[in-house]
Design an enzyme around this catalytic site. Structure first.
Site, short mmCIF file in Angstrom:
data_model
loop_
_atom_site.label_atom_id
_atom_site.label_comp_id
_atom_site.label_asym_id
_atom_site.label_seq_id
_atom_site.Cartn_x
_atom_site.Cartn_y
_atom_site.Cartn_z
N LYS A 39 0.83 -1.20 0.00
CA LYS A 39 0.00 0.00 0.00
C LYS A 39 0.86 1.25 0.00
O LYS A 39 1.74 1.41 0.84
CB LYS A 39 -0.92 0.01 1.21
CG LYS A 39 -1.92 1.15 1.21
CD LYS A 39 -3.11 0.80 2.05
CE LYS A 39 -4.16 1.87 2.02
NZ LYS A 39 -4.70 2.18 0.73
N VAL A 44 6.58 1.56 5.64
CA VAL A 44 7.55 0.63 5.05
C VAL A 44 7.53 0.71 3.52
O VAL A 44 8.58 0.72 2.87
CB VAL A 44 7.32 -0.80 5.55
CG1 VAL A 44 8.20 -1.80 4.81
CG2 VAL A 44 7.58 -0.88 7.05
N CYS A 45 6.34 0.79 2.94
CA CYS A 45 6.24 0.86 1.47
C CYS A 45 6.84 2.16 0.94
O CYS A 45 7.48 2.17 -0.11
CB CYS A 45 4.79 0.70 1.02
SG CYS A 45 4.13 -0.94 1.41
N THR A 46 6.65 3.24 1.67
CA THR A 46 7.24 4.51 1.27
C THR A 46 8.76 4.43 1.35
O THR A 46 9.47 4.88 0.44
CB THR A 46 6.70 5.66 2.14
OG1 THR A 46 5.28 5.73 1.96
CG2 THR A 46 7.33 6.99 1.78
N ALA A 49 9.96 2.33 -1.70
CA ALA A 49 9.89 3.06 -2.97
C ALA A 49 10.94 4.17 -3.01
O ALA A 49 11.60 4.37 -4.04
CB ALA A 49 8.49 3.64 -3.17
#
Length: 105
Positions: A39, A44-46, A49
């Site tokens: 998401k 963590v995803c930020t 990326a």
């Protein structure tokens, strides 16, 4: 799950600009780095990326194309890419078709 040497499955999805994107269109690059994230805008995803963004020049030097995929809708992918200045395609996989094709769900 794919093994080394397996042909990548064809993925057709819309990118953060609402344009259709096929994985085979990226296969002209020497390498393709495909990363899935659950998401956009989560911590963590930020970080993941942004790490690809921060090392993007190294990927370019290695003749690699970077592509991110998540279940997020196109509009959320667009905002995420703009907010963090992500210089690579982010694909929307709302129904999980791409994730399943790679054996991730």
């Amino acid at each position: 799950m794919l093994k080394p040497g397996d042909r990548a499955p064809e993925v057709v999805a819309f990118d953060q600009h609402g344009e259709p994107f096929t994985l085979s269109s990226a296969l002209g690059a020497k390498h393709v780095v495909l990363f899935f994230y659950p998401k956009a805008e989560t911590r963590v995803c930020t970080q993941e990326a942004c790490s690809f963004r921060d090392h993007f020049e190294a990927f370019i030097s290695a003749e690699a194309t970077v592509i991110g995929i998540s279940h997020d809708p196109v509009e959320m992918q667009r905002r995420f890419a703009q907010r963090y200045q992500l210089p690579f395609p982010l694909l929307s996989d709302p129904d999980g078709t791409a994730a399943r094709a790679f054996g991730l769900t």
